[in-house]
Design an enzyme around this catalytic site. Sequence first.
Site, PDB file in Angstrom:
ATOM      1  N   ALA A  69      -1.755   5.638   3.817  1.00 24.25           N
ATOM      2  CA  ALA A  69      -2.518   4.403   4.052  1.00 24.25           C
ATOM      3  C   ALA A  69      -3.728   4.293   3.133  1.00 24.25           C
ATOM      4  O   ALA A  69      -4.579   3.431   3.328  1.00 24.25           O
ATOM      5  CB  ALA A  69      -2.959   4.333   5.511  1.00 24.25           C
ATOM      6  N   GLU A 121      -2.053   4.586  -5.484  1.00 24.35           N
ATOM      7  CA  GLU A 121      -2.662   5.274  -6.637  1.00 24.35           C
ATOM      8  C   GLU A 121      -2.120   6.708  -6.734  1.00 24.35           C
ATOM      9  O   GLU A 121      -1.820   7.198  -7.824  1.00 24.35           O
ATOM     10  CB  GLU A 121      -4.187   5.277  -6.492  1.00 24.35           C
ATOM     11  CG  GLU A 121      -4.748   3.861  -6.579  1.00 24.35           C
ATOM     12  CD  GLU A 121      -6.255   3.798  -6.500  1.00 24.35           C
ATOM     13  OE1 GLU A 121      -6.822   4.284  -5.499  1.00 24.35           O
ATOM     14  OE2 GLU A 121      -6.880   3.272  -7.437  1.00 24.35           O
ATOM     15  N   GLU A 141      -7.099  -3.681  -1.232  1.00 24.14           N
ATOM     16  CA  GLU A 141      -8.534  -3.474  -1.472  1.00 24.14           C
ATOM     17  C   GLU A 141      -9.327  -4.766  -1.301  1.00 24.14           C
ATOM     18  O   GLU A 141     -10.378  -4.772  -0.658  1.00 24.14           O
ATOM     19  CB  GLU A 141      -8.754  -2.905  -2.885  1.00 24.14           C
ATOM     20  CG  GLU A 141      -8.566  -1.411  -3.002  1.00 24.14           C
ATOM     21  CD  GLU A 141      -7.109  -0.983  -3.140  1.00 24.14           C
ATOM     22  OE1 GLU A 141      -6.201  -1.819  -2.964  1.00 24.14           O
ATOM     23  OE2 GLU A 141      -6.888   0.209  -3.408  1.00 24.14           O
TER      24      GLU A 141
END
Length: 266
Positions: A69, A121, A141
């Site tokens: 997550a 990422e 984000e």
Amino acid sequence: MRNIADLKLANILLEVTDDGIATVTLNRPDKRNALDLATIDELVDIFTTLPRAGVKAAILQAKGDHFSAGLDLVEHHRENRSAGDFMHVCLRWHEAFNKMEYGGVPVIAVLKGAVVGGGLELASAAHIRVAGPGTYFGLPEGQRGLFTGGGATIRVADLIGKARMIDMMLSGRLYRGQEAVDVGLCQYLVEDAEATAWDIARNAARNPPLSNFAICSAISHMQNMSGLDAAYAEAVVAGVVNTQEAAKARLEAFTTGKADKIKPQG
Ligand code: 1HE
């Protein structure tokens, strides 16, 4: 040099088979494998140690229903970090993910459920991404009032292109299924991602380690260079790899007609 057995790990499980394949398993399923700083520190330690321990390939996977997550939002909120503090957190993420991408050991990620934010990422620092059914990719984000800090501007943009990454971050768009493969977020979409990852890891582990080292570090380095410098570096790497002792028996087998041919099966 630290041995694998000396690593102090609490959030990640690490095992290595007798034939040199490591499994690196994120182990905070109750927190959906959110990446707190302790986990990032463990990733740095693991991916510093694996290449020097002679590991031939690594499978990066996760316990529970979700790969990761992303940034541990609860820790981030609790710590009330300054800009300087968080910059140092990000530098540590980069250290971990650079060790993965440039370390020379093939890393194959087994993906499921959420692969979002910092989880994407992390996945994008692996060399091969294998997704199972139900895997989805996102960069939430923007929705959280944050920005990527673990290398997405480099690696995710590299995988899918700048325009798609901006769209994901502005609109919250999620990718899954064949579309995720088509845009480049993963290379495989299969029923049993773990089994496929093991097949890939075992095949890769049959290559001479120096060839894999070049494949899993030189290509990434060369992408950061000018064309002229990359061509020079490629010649230097090929000079070393293509004359290695380990290649000689393979070349002999080809020359005498004993090597497998490079043809599709079936
Ligand atoms: C977490 C986190 C987290 C879950 N940090 N604790 N990432 C996100 O914006 C994704 C945030 N997470 C979610 O949207 C959902 O948790 C999931 C879709 C991944 C999973 O949903 P679900 O229903 O299975 O789990 P849950 O009930 O939401 O969460 C279960 C627990 O995991 C709960 O903790 P508990 O103590 O209340 O049981 C959650 O708080 C915890 N949890 N996700 C901390 N991310 C370097 S910059 C990178 C910037 C980013 O990564 S931004 C993206 C952040």
